[in-house]
Design a protein around this motif. Sequence first.
Motif, PDB file in Angstrom:
ATOM      1  N   GLU A  43       0.938  -1.207   0.002  1.00 43.85           N
ATOM      2  CA  GLU A  43      -0.087  -0.086   0.139  1.00 43.85           C
ATOM      3  C   GLU A  43       0.953   1.158  -0.041  1.00 43.85           C
ATOM      4  O   GLU A  43       1.952   1.258   0.426  1.00 43.85           O
ATOM      5  CB  GLU A  43      -0.924   0.027   1.408  1.00 43.85           C
ATOM      6  N   ILE A  44       0.283   2.383  -0.576  1.00 41.02           N
ATOM      7  CA  ILE A  44       1.136   3.677  -0.605  1.00 41.02           C
ATOM      8  C   ILE A  44       0.333   4.901   0.009  1.00 41.02           C
ATOM      9  O   ILE A  44      -0.887   5.120  -0.247  1.00 41.02           O
ATOM     10  CB  ILE A  44       1.310   4.028  -2.138  1.00 41.02           C
ATOM     11  N   LEU A  45       1.116   5.396   0.826  1.00 41.31           N
ATOM     12  CA  LEU A  45       0.529   6.811   1.170  1.00 41.31           C
ATOM     13  C   LEU A  45       0.716   7.857   0.374  1.00 41.31           C
ATOM     14  O   LEU A  45       2.177   8.136   0.133  1.00 41.31           O
ATOM     15  CB  LEU A  45       1.195   7.168   2.660  1.00 41.31           C
ATOM     16  N   LEU A  46      -0.194   8.268  -0.333  1.00 42.00           N
ATOM     17  CA  LEU A  46      -0.041   9.271  -1.386  1.00 42.00           C
ATOM     18  C   LEU A  46      -0.132  10.690  -0.792  1.00 42.00           C
ATOM     19  O   LEU A  46      -1.300  10.940  -0.099  1.00 42.00           O
ATOM     20  CB  LEU A  46      -1.253   9.207  -2.331  1.00 42.00           C
ATOM     21  N   LEU A  94      -4.454   6.754   0.746  1.00 39.87           N
ATOM     22  CA  LEU A  94      -3.819   5.299   0.722  1.00 39.87           C
ATOM     23  C   LEU A  94      -4.555   4.754  -0.170  1.00 39.87           C
ATOM     24  O   LEU A  94      -5.833   4.598  -0.785  1.00 39.87           O
ATOM     25  CB  LEU A  94      -4.380   4.763   2.083  1.00 39.87           C
ATOM     26  N   VAL A  95      -3.492   4.185  -1.078  1.00 32.80           N
ATOM     27  CA  VAL A  95      -3.933   3.473  -2.439  1.00 32.80           C
ATOM     28  C   VAL A  95      -3.039   2.081  -2.525  1.00 32.80           C
ATOM     29  O   VAL A  95      -1.860   2.113  -2.099  1.00 32.80           O
ATOM     30  CB  VAL A  95      -3.586   4.395  -3.690  1.00 32.80           C
ATOM     31  N   SER A  96      -3.558   1.077  -2.970  1.00 37.93           N
ATOM     32  CA  SER A  96      -2.836  -0.052  -3.297  1.00 37.93           C
ATOM     33  C   SER A  96      -1.622   0.179  -4.330  1.00 37.93           C
ATOM     34  O   SER A  96      -1.653   1.102  -5.325  1.00 37.93           O
ATOM     35  CB  SER A  96      -3.700  -1.378  -3.616  1.00 37.93           C
ATOM     36  N   GLU A  97      -0.836  -0.621  -4.303  1.00 37.50           N
ATOM     37  CA  GLU A  97       0.293  -0.464  -5.331  1.00 37.50           C
ATOM     38  C   GLU A  97      -0.197  -0.852  -6.545  1.00 37.50           C
ATOM     39  O   GLU A  97       0.007  -0.010  -7.673  1.00 37.50           O
ATOM     40  CB  GLU A  97       1.455  -1.580  -4.769  1.00 37.50           C
ATOM     41  N   ALA A  98      -1.002  -1.609  -6.642  1.00 39.63           N
ATOM     42  CA  ALA A  98      -1.383  -2.130  -8.228  1.00 39.63           C
ATOM     43  C   ALA A  98      -2.297  -0.971  -8.635  1.00 39.63           C
ATOM     44  O   ALA A  98      -2.520  -0.648  -9.837  1.00 39.63           O
ATOM     45  CB  ALA A  98      -2.414  -3.442  -7.819  1.00 39.63           C
ATOM     46  N   GLY A  99      -3.082  -0.299  -7.700  1.00 37.94           N
ATOM     47  CA  GLY A  99      -4.098   0.740  -7.954  1.00 37.94           C
ATOM     48  C   GLY A  99      -3.504   2.179  -8.279  1.00 37.94           C
ATOM     49  O   GLY A  99      -4.315   3.037  -8.694  1.00 37.94           O
ATOM     50  N   LEU A 100      -2.238   2.310  -8.074  1.00 34.08           N
ATOM     51  CA  LEU A 100      -1.680   3.758  -7.934  1.00 34.08           C
ATOM     52  C   LEU A 100      -1.696   4.346  -9.397  1.00 34.08           C
ATOM     53  O   LEU A 100      -2.235   5.455  -9.481  1.00 34.08           O
ATOM     54  CB  LEU A 100      -0.169   3.485  -7.811  1.00 34.08           C
ATOM     55  N   ALA A 101      -1.508   3.419 -10.604  1.00 27.99           N
ATOM     56  CA  ALA A 101      -1.577   4.128 -11.855  1.00 27.99           C
ATOM     57  C   ALA A 101      -2.851   4.563 -12.423  1.00 27.99           C
ATOM     58  O   ALA A 101      -3.291   5.391 -13.342  1.00 27.99           O
ATOM     59  CB  ALA A 101      -1.010   3.227 -12.727  1.00 27.99           C
ATOM     60  N   ARG A 102      -4.285   3.839 -11.557  1.00 26.06           N
ATOM     61  CA  ARG A 102      -5.510   4.233 -11.902  1.00 26.06           C
ATOM     62  C   ARG A 102      -6.013   5.056 -11.036  1.00 26.06           C
ATOM     63  O   ARG A 102      -7.134   5.624 -11.306  1.00 26.06           O
ATOM     64  CB  ARG A 102      -6.318   2.782 -11.762  1.00 26.06           C
ATOM     65  N   HIS A 103      -5.238   5.645 -10.114  1.00 26.58           N
ATOM     66  CA  HIS A 103      -5.596   6.562  -9.031  1.00 26.58           C
ATOM     67  C   HIS A 103      -6.166   7.977  -9.882  1.00 26.58           C
ATOM     68  O   HIS A 103      -5.580   8.426 -10.749  1.00 26.58           O
ATOM     69  CB  HIS A 103      -4.782   7.058  -8.036  1.00 26.58           C
ATOM     70  N   LYS A 104      -7.248   8.590  -9.313  1.00 22.30           N
ATOM     71  CA  LYS A 104      -7.772   9.851 -10.172  1.00 22.30           C
ATOM     72  C   LYS A 104      -6.715  10.944 -10.185  1.00 22.30           C
ATOM     73  O   LYS A 104      -6.896  11.605 -11.207  1.00 22.30           O
ATOM     74  CB  LYS A 104      -9.014  10.188  -9.438  1.00 22.30           C
ATOM     75  N   LEU A 109      -1.620  11.877 -15.455  1.00 26.73           N
ATOM     76  CA  LEU A 109      -0.378  12.889 -15.631  1.00 26.73           C
ATOM     77  C   LEU A 109       0.496  12.330 -16.882  1.00 26.73           C
ATOM     78  O   LEU A 109       0.693  11.226 -17.041  1.00 26.73           O
ATOM     79  CB  LEU A 109       0.300  12.350 -14.271  1.00 26.73           C
ATOM     80  N   GLY A 110       1.149  13.376 -17.294  1.00 27.91           N
ATOM     81  CA  GLY A 110       2.042  13.135 -18.416  1.00 27.91           C
ATOM     82  C   GLY A 110       3.332  12.716 -17.841  1.00 27.91           C
ATOM     83  O   GLY A 110       3.852  12.424 -16.700  1.00 27.91           O
ATOM     84  N   PRO A 111       4.403  12.741 -18.947  1.00 23.06           N
ATOM     85  CA  PRO A 111       5.709  12.156 -18.511  1.00 23.06           C
ATOM     86  C   PRO A 111       6.491  13.075 -17.576  1.00 23.06           C
ATOM     87  O   PRO A 111       6.389  14.138 -17.406  1.00 23.06           O
ATOM     88  CB  PRO A 111       6.231  11.982 -19.904  1.00 23.06           C
TER      89      PRO A 111
END
Length: 255
Positions: A43-46, A94-104, A109-111
Motif C-alpha cells: 500500500e502507498i501513502l499518497l 491510501l492506495v494499493s500498489e496495483a491501483g496507483l496508476a489508476r488513481h484519479k 499525468l504526463g511524462p
Amino acid sequence: MQQRRKDLRFPLPRGFAARLQGRRVLKVDRRAKYILIHLEGDEILLCHLGMSGRMLIGNGPVLEPEAHDHIILETDDGGHVRFNDARRFGMMDLVSEAGLARHKLIKGLGPEPLDPAFTGAVLATRLDRKATSIKAAILDQRVVAGIGNIYASEALFRAGLSPKRKAGTVQGPRAEKLVAAIKAVLAEAIAAGGSSLRDYVQTDGELGYFQHRWAVYEHEGEACPACECDIAVTGGIRRMTQGGRSTFYCPRRQR
C-alpha cells in the motif's frame, strides 16, 4: 500516529490512523508533485503538500502540536514527522500498489520531465494541434508532469520561445530546444536546492538558492542576461498574466 482532523483538501480515508499504525516504510518515491510513501503490505501513502504544506521531522514525542499540525507520524526510534498545512490545500490518501496508476490524481499525468524517455518528439506529439499558449500547455500536468510557473517562464526564455506562442506550433527543433531547456532548468534548480519563496526550505532547513539565478522571473523592466538592446527603448523584461499566473519574458529574444 495522530490524526487531528477528518479532512485536508479532501476527506482522509476511513480508518486512516488505524490503517497507518504499525506500518513499516519501505521506500519514499515521487510522481510529479506527489510524494509516494511505500508501506509494508503493498500500500502507498499518497501525499501532496499543496501550496503551504510542510513535512517537519523532529526528535522525541510531539508534546504541544502547532495549530496547523494535522497529521503526526511517530517512528519506532522516538522521532516524528508532522504534516503542517495552514491552508489545507494538501492531501493524503491510501492506495494499493496495483491501483496507483489508476488513481484519479495519478492516471492522467504526463511524462516526467527528467525521464530520458521525455524527448522533443514526445513533447511535439503531446502539443500537436493544441491552440492554447505554450506556457499554459507546459503547466498542464497532463502534457508534462511537475513543471511549475517559475520554471516554465525560465525554460521558455532559454528555448527562445514566446509564452504566447500557440502550443501546436512547437514542433521539430523548437520542441527539442524546449525539452533541453526544461531539463536544464530543473536540473540546475535541484542542484541549487530549489527556489525559496516565503517559507520554503530544504530538508536540512537551508534555503534554496535557484531564485538568484532566475533569468527573467520577477525581473520586470530589467535587461535579460547578455542583453544587447536598449532597455530604455524596449522596456526590458516584460510581465503579463496568463491563466491567473505571472509570466515573465523577453519579447526580443522569445518568438
